[in-house]
Design an enzyme around this catalytic site. Structure first.
Site, PDB file in Angstrom:
ATOM      1  N   GLU A   1       0.924  -1.316   0.091  1.00 35.05           N
ATOM      2  CA  GLU A   1       0.048   0.046   0.129  1.00 35.05           C
ATOM      3  C   GLU A   1       0.808   1.366  -0.120  1.00 35.05           C
ATOM      4  OE1 GLU A   1      -1.942  -0.287   3.633  1.00 35.05           O
ATOM      5  OE2 GLU A   1      -2.884  -2.180   3.169  1.00 35.05           O
TER       6      GLU A   1
ATOM      7  N   TYR B   1       5.242  17.946  11.653  1.00 30.09           N
ATOM      8  CA  TYR B   1       6.388  17.033  12.137  1.00 30.09           C
ATOM      9  C   TYR B   1       7.583  17.596  12.303  1.00 30.09           C
ATOM     10  CZ  TYR B   1       2.462  14.419   9.713  1.00 30.09           C
ATOM     11  OH  TYR B   1       1.125  14.135   9.171  1.00 30.09           O
TER      12      TYR B   1
ATOM     13  N   CYS C   1      -0.770  33.819  11.060  1.00 26.89           N
ATOM     14  CA  CYS C   1      -0.512  34.137  12.519  1.00 26.89           C
ATOM     15  C   CYS C   1      -0.111  33.188  13.326  1.00 26.89           C
ATOM     16  CB  CYS C   1      -1.815  35.130  13.080  1.00 26.89           C
ATOM     17  SG  CYS C   1      -2.135  36.360  11.767  1.00 26.89           S
TER      18      CYS C   1
HETATM   19  N1  LLP Z   1      -1.514   1.999   4.542  1.00 27.46           N
HETATM   20  C1  LLP Z   1      -2.062   2.323   5.503  1.00 27.46           C
HETATM   21  C2  LLP Z   1      -2.959   1.684   6.348  1.00 27.46           C
HETATM   22  C3  LLP Z   1      -1.613   3.701   6.187  1.00 27.46           C
HETATM   23  O1  LLP Z   1      -2.200   4.118   7.216  1.00 27.46           O
HETATM   24  C4  LLP Z   1      -0.664   4.334   5.421  1.00 27.46           C
HETATM   25  C5  LLP Z   1      -0.389   5.830   5.871  1.00 27.46           C
HETATM   26  C6  LLP Z   1      -0.237   4.116   4.131  1.00 27.46           C
HETATM   27  C7  LLP Z   1      -0.789   2.658   3.648  1.00 27.46           C
HETATM   28  C8  LLP Z   1       0.652   4.786   3.103  1.00 27.46           C
HETATM   29  O2  LLP Z   1       1.867   4.945   3.917  1.00 27.46           O
HETATM   30  P1  LLP Z   1       3.060   5.537   2.995  1.00 27.46           P
HETATM   31  O3  LLP Z   1       3.616   4.789   1.976  1.00 27.46           O
HETATM   32  O4  LLP Z   1       2.690   7.003   2.331  1.00 27.46           O
HETATM   33  O5  LLP Z   1       4.063   6.143   3.853  1.00 27.46           O
HETATM   34  N2  LLP Z   1       0.851  12.864   7.013  1.00 27.46           N
HETATM   35  C9  LLP Z   1       2.065  12.011   7.373  1.00 27.46           C
HETATM   36  C10 LLP Z   1       2.130  10.515   6.639  1.00 27.46           C
HETATM   37  C11 LLP Z   1       0.955   9.702   7.245  1.00 27.46           C
HETATM   38  C12 LLP Z   1       0.761   8.355   6.949  1.00 27.46           C
HETATM   39  C13 LLP Z   1      -0.514   7.737   7.386  1.00 27.46           C
HETATM   40  N3  LLP Z   1      -0.708   6.321   6.958  1.00 27.46           N
HETATM   41  C14 LLP Z   1       3.356  12.550   6.722  1.00 27.46           C
HETATM   42  O6  LLP Z   1       3.203  13.759   5.897  1.00 27.46           O
HETATM   43  O7  LLP Z   1       4.314  12.503   6.746  1.00 27.46           O
END
Ligand code: LLP
Length: 417
Positions: free
Chosen positions: A275, A318, A345
């Site tokens: 995913e 973050y 702001c």
């Molecule tokens: N599958 C599930 C169940 C997830 O919760 C997530 C991400 C992914 C796949 C995809 O993960 P990736 O391949 O994109 O790492 N807003 C944060 C990232 C939050 C990720 C949440 N879940 C940021 O900007 O770093």
């Protein structure tokens, strides 16, 4: 690998001048590269070769219809976490039969919708949710395909806000609890066991936490087998990191080799699913912003730009590092150290701190690695309209989301007497 490169000192997105895009469409502006996105998707797809696999793009990273449409055309599946994301996937031409539904709080209507359109699988996060899905499936005369999301209790070694595989995180069920969930699902006439799933966190730059998680998951698959429950697919989640600064995240090939090695070590040859979100989109996008003011502070200097934390919250949320570069390279200009800040702001409204840049008002800056979790996390804070989004494809630039108008921002509101 991306397609944002300099030609004669000017930044291009594929065959499009970023300066011209900014002149035509205004700033702040998100620019995505179709070629980069497709290459990233094929990097995963090719890494798996002939081994039975499925890529479910994590829609939360960037749910723009054009992004989903490009991926749907490649035959991608999708990982969703809400009914809204399911609607988006279908509006973009994605196939419901290739959708998996993750998330700890699936609502009744979302489960109903997912059952009605016939998604591929629910990745279930608790016994309570399993019971809810079973009840709704029974009421609708359907059989819901399920995988339990296992929380393997491993440290993903990433930012705590995006780490999801430790036992004190809200995600998934422990290996111990998962067993009773599978027994329940196995016996229930309206549930069918498809696989096991896990996702331990995001922006992972090492393989070892993933390998630990895999080992626990595969051990569990074998244990299930002894109870007569056959797992048909193993979903390893997303999480592969990208380079924002000097990280060296594993490449899709290395990632797959690690998965394959663990499978072989456990004597298993099950179809796999992944995913990825960030690894597909991150470096396929930039955000362009214009310098408004140079302001001398008591201690340092500020470069005030027209984008802010509402457009781009990762640094504020973050403490994320995002590379900031000039769109036009001017060899003679003098560099200084700036905090790059927006007009909001809040002191958290910064896009970068202590950046050495040669800038003056009117200059354009590009923030790299802005394709994932940037527009998706944007808001209207301070009554700021959200930026436009462009997808370039060679020399063509498509507006894939118009800039919001200020009237759009209060169109759903009303006055009272
Ligand atoms: N599958 C599930 C169940 C997830 O919760 C997530 C991400 C992914 C796949 C995809 O993960 P990736 O391949 O994109 O790492 N807003 C944060 C990232 C939050 C990720 C949440 N879940 C940021 O900007 O770093």
């Amino acid at each position: 690998m991306d397609h944002f490169n300099f030609k004669d000192g000017e930044l291009f997105a594929e065959g499009c001048s970023v300066r011209s895009l900014a002149a035509t469409h205004g700033t702040p502006l998100f620019v995505y590269s179709r070629t980069t996105l497709e290459q990233h998707w094929f990097a995963f797809d090719n890494a798996f070769g002939d081994y039975p696999h499925q890529i479910h793009y994590a829609v939360k990273a960037n749910g723009n219809l054009a992004v989903l449409g490009v991926l749907a055309k490649l035959g991608s599946g999708f990982d969703i976490v809400s009914g809204g994301e399911l609607k988006r996937v279908m509006a973009a031409g994605g196939s419901a039969g290739k959708v998996i539904f993750s998330g700890v709080g699936k609502l009744e209507w979302e489960i109903e919708l997912a059952l009605d359109v016939g998604i591929e699988c629910f990745n279930v996060e608790s016994m309570a949710e399993l019971e809810r899905i079973a009840r709704i499936a029974k009421a609708r005369g359907k059989v819901a395909p399920i995988s339990m999301r296992i929380n393997p209790d491993v440290d993903a070694k990433t930012h705590p806000y995006i780490s999801t595989g430790l036992k004190d995180n809200k995600f998934g069920v422990s290996l111990e609890r998962a067993l009773s969930c599978y027994e329940f699902a196995h016996q229930h006439p309206n549930l069918s066991v498809l696989g096991v799933a896990c996702h331990i966190g995001s922006q992972l730059t090492e393989l070892s936490p993933l390998e630990d998680a895999m080992d626990r998951l595969l051990e569990f698959v074998k244990k299930l087998r002894t109870t007569g429950i056959e797992i048909k697919v193993v979903d390893f989640g997303g999480g592969l990191g990208v380079r924002y600064q000097d990280e060296m995240p594993p490449l899709p090939d290395q990632y797959w080799q690690a998965l394959l090695t663990r499978m072989q070590a456990h004597d298993l040859t099950l179809p796999v699913a992944i995913e990825p979100g960030r690894a597909l989109l991150g470096n396929a996008g930039i955000m362009v912003t214009r310098v408004e003011y140079i302001k001398a502070g008591e201690v340092g200097k500020f470069c005030v730009v027209d984008a802010a934390m509402n457009d781009f919250i990762r640094p504020a949320l973050y403490g994320a590092y995002q590379e900031i570069i000039n769109v036009d390279q001017e060899p003679d200009s003098k560099a200084a150290v700036y905090d790059v800040v927006g007009p909001i702001c809040e002191s958290a409204d910064f896009l970068g701190k202590d950046r050495t840049l040669a800038v003056k008002p009117g200059d354009l800056l590009a923030i790299r690695t802005a394709g994932a979790y940037c527009f998706a996390l944007s808001s209207n804070y301070n009554a700021r309209a959200r930026a436009a989004e462009i997808m370039v494809d060679g020399e063509a630039a498509h507006v894939v989301r118009k800039r919001e108008s200020l009237e759009d921002l209060y169109a759903l509101e009303s006055l009272i007497e």
